[in-house]
Design a protein around this motif. Sequence first.
Motif, PDB file in Angstrom:
ATOM      1  N   ILE A 119       0.875  -1.164  -0.046  1.00  0.00           N
ATOM      2  CA  ILE A 119       0.131  -0.096   0.101  1.00  0.00           C
ATOM      3  C   ILE A 119       0.682   0.992  -0.076  1.00  0.00           C
ATOM      4  N   ALA A 120       0.470   2.232  -0.739  1.00  0.00           N
ATOM      5  CA  ALA A 120       1.416   3.280  -0.959  1.00  0.00           C
ATOM      6  C   ALA A 120       0.247   4.614  -0.821  1.00  0.00           C
ATOM      7  N   ARG A 121       0.899   5.787  -1.157  1.00  0.00           N
ATOM      8  CA  ARG A 121       0.078   7.156  -1.104  1.00  0.00           C
ATOM      9  C   ARG A 121       0.042   7.531  -2.580  1.00  0.00           C
ATOM     10  N   HIS A 122      -1.148   8.423  -2.738  1.00  0.00           N
ATOM     11  CA  HIS A 122      -1.183   8.615  -4.104  1.00  0.00           C
ATOM     12  C   HIS A 122      -0.150   9.697  -4.441  1.00  0.00           C
ATOM     13  N   PRO A 123       0.733   9.456  -5.668  1.00  0.00           N
ATOM     14  CA  PRO A 123       2.169   9.897  -6.024  1.00  0.00           C
ATOM     15  C   PRO A 123       2.165  11.365  -6.153  1.00  0.00           C
ATOM     16  N   MET A 124       0.832  12.021  -6.252  1.00  0.00           N
ATOM     17  CA  MET A 124       0.782  13.588  -6.530  1.00  0.00           C
ATOM     18  C   MET A 124       0.146  14.112  -5.439  1.00  0.00           C
ATOM     19  N   ALA A 125      -0.542  13.410  -4.493  1.00  0.00           N
ATOM     20  CA  ALA A 125      -1.368  14.183  -3.446  1.00  0.00           C
ATOM     21  C   ALA A 125      -1.132  13.032  -2.221  1.00  0.00           C
ATOM     22  N   PRO A 126       0.237  13.366  -1.548  1.00  0.00           N
ATOM     23  CA  PRO A 126       0.364  12.341  -0.479  1.00  0.00           C
ATOM     24  C   PRO A 126      -0.682  12.419   0.778  1.00  0.00           C
ATOM     25  N   THR A 127      -1.497  13.464   0.920  1.00  0.00           N
ATOM     26  CA  THR A 127      -2.582  13.438   2.090  1.00  0.00           C
ATOM     27  C   THR A 127      -4.082  12.899   1.380  1.00  0.00           C
ATOM     28  N   TRP A 128      -3.946  12.611   0.323  1.00  0.00           N
ATOM     29  CA  TRP A 128      -5.009  11.780  -0.141  1.00  0.00           C
ATOM     30  C   TRP A 128      -5.580  10.589   0.637  1.00  0.00           C
ATOM     31  N   PRO A 129      -6.940  10.432   1.162  1.00  0.00           N
ATOM     32  CA  PRO A 129      -7.061   9.358   1.657  1.00  0.00           C
ATOM     33  C   PRO A 129      -6.561   7.934   1.135  1.00  0.00           C
ATOM     34  N   GLU A 130      -6.244   6.800   2.120  1.00  0.00           N
ATOM     35  CA  GLU A 130      -5.687   5.666   1.697  1.00  0.00           C
ATOM     36  C   GLU A 130      -6.817   4.709   0.906  1.00  0.00           C
ATOM     37  N   THR A 131      -7.714   4.637   1.240  1.00  0.00           N
ATOM     38  CA  THR A 131      -8.754   3.982   0.979  1.00  0.00           C
ATOM     39  C   THR A 131     -10.220   4.720   0.517  1.00  0.00           C
ATOM     40  N   MET A 132     -10.322   4.330  -0.884  1.00  0.00           N
ATOM     41  CA  MET A 132     -11.640   4.979  -1.363  1.00  0.00           C
ATOM     42  C   MET A 132     -12.615   3.948  -1.920  1.00  0.00           C
ATOM     43  N   ARG A 133     -13.788   4.217  -1.661  1.00  0.00           N
ATOM     44  CA  ARG A 133     -14.805   3.241  -2.114  1.00  0.00           C
ATOM     45  C   ARG A 133     -15.798   3.818  -3.341  1.00  0.00           C
ATOM     46  N   THR A 134     -16.096   2.917  -4.112  1.00  0.00           N
ATOM     47  CA  THR A 134     -16.731   3.423  -5.484  1.00  0.00           C
ATOM     48  C   THR A 134     -18.130   2.454  -5.476  1.00  0.00           C
ATOM     49  N   THR A 135     -19.202   3.104  -5.451  1.00  0.00           N
ATOM     50  CA  THR A 135     -20.195   2.271  -5.758  1.00  0.00           C
ATOM     51  C   THR A 135     -20.872   2.979  -6.998  1.00  0.00           C
ATOM     52  N   VAL A 136     -21.190   2.026  -7.914  1.00  0.00           N
ATOM     53  CA  VAL A 136     -21.742   2.248  -9.265  1.00  0.00           C
ATOM     54  C   VAL A 136     -22.938   1.523  -9.481  1.00  0.00           C
ATOM     55  N   GLN A 137     -24.083   2.329  -9.617  1.00  0.00           N
ATOM     56  CA  GLN A 137     -25.445   1.887 -10.001  1.00  0.00           C
ATOM     57  C   GLN A 137     -25.782   2.111 -11.279  1.00  0.00           C
ATOM     58  N   PHE A 138     -26.423   1.038 -11.835  1.00  0.00           N
ATOM     59  CA  PHE A 138     -26.706   1.095 -13.515  1.00  0.00           C
ATOM     60  C   PHE A 138     -28.266   0.852 -13.154  1.00  0.00           C
ATOM     61  N   SER A 139     -28.962   1.802 -13.857  1.00  0.00           N
ATOM     62  CA  SER A 139     -30.228   1.946 -14.144  1.00  0.00           C
ATOM     63  C   SER A 139     -30.790   1.966 -15.405  1.00  0.00           C
ATOM     64  N   ALA A 140     -31.959   1.060 -15.840  1.00  0.00           N
ATOM     65  CA  ALA A 140     -32.434   1.134 -17.312  1.00  0.00           C
ATOM     66  C   ALA A 140     -33.465   2.278 -17.247  1.00  0.00           C
ATOM     67  N   GLU A 141     -32.987   3.242 -17.866  1.00  0.00           N
ATOM     68  CA  GLU A 141     -34.215   4.447 -18.247  1.00  0.00           C
ATOM     69  C   GLU A 141     -35.130   3.865 -19.120  1.00  0.00           C
ATOM     70  N   THR A 142     -34.699   3.285 -20.151  1.00  0.00           N
ATOM     71  CA  THR A 142     -35.237   2.573 -21.331  1.00  0.00           C
ATOM     72  C   THR A 142     -34.563   1.249 -21.846  1.00  0.00           C
ATOM     73  N   PRO A 143     -34.963   0.478 -22.556  1.00  0.00           N
ATOM     74  CA  PRO A 143     -34.401  -0.783 -22.918  1.00  0.00           C
ATOM     75  C   PRO A 143     -33.068  -0.468 -23.477  1.00  0.00           C
ATOM     76  N   ALA A 144     -32.801   0.616 -24.209  1.00  0.00           N
ATOM     77  CA  ALA A 144     -31.746   1.193 -25.073  1.00  0.00           C
ATOM     78  C   ALA A 144     -30.920   2.058 -24.281  1.00  0.00           C
ATOM     79  N   ARG A 145     -31.417   2.538 -22.892  1.00  0.00           N
ATOM     80  CA  ARG A 145     -30.680   3.572 -22.433  1.00  0.00           C
ATOM     81  C   ARG A 145     -30.317   3.297 -20.845  1.00  0.00           C
ATOM     82  N   THR A 146     -29.170   3.466 -20.437  1.00  0.00           N
ATOM     83  CA  THR A 146     -28.872   3.382 -19.154  1.00  0.00           C
ATOM     84  C   THR A 146     -28.116   4.485 -18.337  1.00  0.00           C
ATOM     85  N   ARG A 147     -28.711   4.861 -17.287  1.00  0.00           N
ATOM     86  CA  ARG A 147     -28.041   5.573 -16.368  1.00  0.00           C
ATOM     87  C   ARG A 147     -27.151   5.019 -15.447  1.00  0.00           C
TER      88      ARG A 147
END
Length: 315
Positions: A244-272
């Motif tokens: 584990i290392a720090r952000h090479p260009m921002a040493p005070t950036w948080p060590e661990t980030m969580r990404t949550t990606v939600q996929f919603s079908a707005e129509t059969p051919a379009r996704t948000r």
Amino acid sequence: MSDFSAPNEIRIVRVYDAPVQAVWDAWTDPAQVAQWWGPRGFTLTTHSKDLRVGGKWRYTMHGPDGTDYPNVTLYHEVEPLRKLVYDHGGTDDTPPMFKVTVLFEEADGKTRMDMTMALADAEAAKQTRQFIKHANGDSTWDRLAEYLGKRLADEDKFVINRSFDAPQDVVFDMWTKPEHLARWLPPTGMTMRFIRADIRTGGASLYCMGNDAVTMYGRAQYEEIRRPDLLVYTQQFCDENENIARHPMAPTWPETMRTTVQFSAETPARTRVTVTWEVAGKATAEELAVFLAHRASMMGGWTGSFDKLEAALES
């Protein structure tokens, strides 16, 4: 951009993770509409707003280059929480460009927004579609989703949305298949390669991003993957041996980030796609402040990646 519509119409359908009252308020409260109305980079000043049949909304859009765009909206129908019909794009001296009908419908705590722009003829609709694409007009509806997310969620999170003209399964694959992900995820000007890819619940990946000036390694730990609507993972910077290392260009950036990606079908051919980024685990006050202070750069970075994802889906 749209679901089925007549040749002289442009139809936009979006589903927002918010009750209809919140969406209606965001549309009709001048203080709230100023937070999201218009393409990215634009701001808005409301001079007056009379939300009733025959009433007018007078406002000025301020472009990122400093150009002002005065507007006068005339309301033809106002049914609270259900419907708006109005003329758009006119001023006191020029006629409106088109008539807009917006329908709001709530189901299971979410709101479906169904908007139709009616123009004079098919050619006018074609030209307006081209103008909207050139001006990044669709980002208006992404900004609305982000604004609603901020109002309803923790302020210590970063949220960005984009709708893509592709089915939900296809967009999900672009996030979970390494050969696709490496094409569009890295920041503009960088490339990405996976050293190890195990994209499944409980799996972990090691990757490298870089250009001629910098090389960065990172690891992703997948907490939950639920096809086709959810992806949750944490990320950490590391070295090539996964120390584990720090952000090479921002040493005070948080060590661990969580990404949550939600996929919603707005129509059969379009996704948000809704991306929520937050600090995971323990972080110092300084690290949290650095994260919050970089929201503008996060917006720029994710927008660039989304532009590449959009291009990849079109290719």
